[in-house]
Design a protein around this motif. Structure first.
Motif: not given
Length: 325
Positions: A40-41, A43-45, A47-48, A205-208
């Motif tokens: 998840r972390k 993937s969020n990185e 996306v950001r 949503e960019l949360n963990n």
């Protein structure tokens, strides 16, 4: 205290095996949750990073014969062409805020004839998409930008009558009879704008997420199983098997003391009974023995007498000197 030879019994060996399996399962599930947290972390990185990169022509990111890579997801690409509204594909059973609807995917045919699948947005309607009144896309030459997304997988990508459950260029391309770019894009902007817009795509949503706490929870369950095993081991080592211990005698419960209100009510009842008994005795009527046995009240009652003692109606008759009353 006993020796530890009881651990070699069949009961304790099976118990130990069960605890080992439970502990291993809890350890593995906790690790799985922490691996999901790492994914998840990452993937969020991505996306950001990608959603703030410079807009890139679609041909530099997507190709007709390959799917986008994980590193390309959520990159913003641009393309120009004309919408093929007759080849619109509805993605069924999409919900937003509890409402049912469909996603509307329209191929954008570029200059070289290759179509880019554009998810133009969400429409609230029957979840199956039957008889959906889909707003028309802009006509003529259109310039679009959108977020790159990877194809869906599995049986849900099958296309029937221009309807599907998940978007996949591998399935939609043959269904519309056109060459298409791999993957698809979720619309960010289009120029010119349509007469009626669909609801725009929702960014992730960019949360963990809850994975960290789920991992700790599973590991806690494993430790709890180990603690319980050793607690029962020490208990049996000290006191022997539960089946061989003498029964525990329960202590008799002491009677509950009466409340102050109850004591006052009982005293008032006894006083009334004593007053009634006194009246009956003064009138020469038989008295209930239970009333006589009642303890005296704290109050006092004066006897009802006349002025002359001889005329008292409540005094016993005394004999005169001649022996007659």
């Amino acid at each position: 205290m006993r020796s530890l030879r009881f651990l070699l019994s069949r009961r304790w060996i099976l118990f130990a095996l069960v605890v080992v399996m439970l502990t291993y399962a809890a350890w593995w599930l906790g690790g799985w949750q922490f691996r999901r947290l790492d994914d998840r972390k990452a993937s969020n990185e991505i996306v950001r990073t990608n959603e703030h990169r410079q807009v890139t022509p679609v041909g530099e990111v997507l190709t007709p014969d390959g799917d986008p890579t994980d590193a390309d997801e959520w990159r913003v690409v641009s393309a120009s062409g004309t919408y093929d509204a007759d080849s619109t594909v509805l993605v069924r059973y999409r919900t937003r805020d509890g409402a049912q609807g469909v996603d509307v995917v329209v191929p954008l045919v570029t200059a070289d004839g290759t179509a880019l699948l554009v998810d133009r947005g969400w429409l609230e309607t029957d979840p199956s998409g039957a008889d959906a009144d889909v707003p028309a896309p802009p006509s003529g030459e259109v310039e679009v930008t959108g977020y790159v997304r990877a194809n869906g997988t599995g049986d849900s990508t099958r296309v029937d009558d221009l309807s599907t459950r998940a978007i996949s260029s591998d399935a939609i391309g043959p269904a519309i009879g056109r060459p298409v770019y791999g993957g698809f894009v979720e619309l960010r902007s289009e120029d010119p704008e349509p007469a009626t817009s669909l609801e725009a795509v929702e960014l992730p949503e960019l949360n963990n997420g809850p994975h960290f706490f789920y991992g700790l929870q599973w590991w806690f369950f494993g430790l709890l199983a180990v603690f319980g095993f050793f607690y029962l081991l020490v208990d049996e080592w000290r006191n022997g098997p539960a089946s061989e211990r003498p029964p525990v005698r329960r202590k008799d419960k002491a009677p509950r003391p009466k409340s102050r209100a109850r004591l006052q009510a009982d005293a008032a009842r006894r006083q009334i009974e004593a007053e009634k008994a006194a009246k009956k005795a003064a009138q020469g009527r038989p008295v209930d023995q239970s009333a006589r046995s009642a303890p005296p009240s704290t109050g006092s009652m004066a006897p009802d007498t006349n002025d002359a003692a001889g005329e008292s109606r409540k005094a016993a008759a005394r004999p005169n000197s001649s022996g007659s009353p």
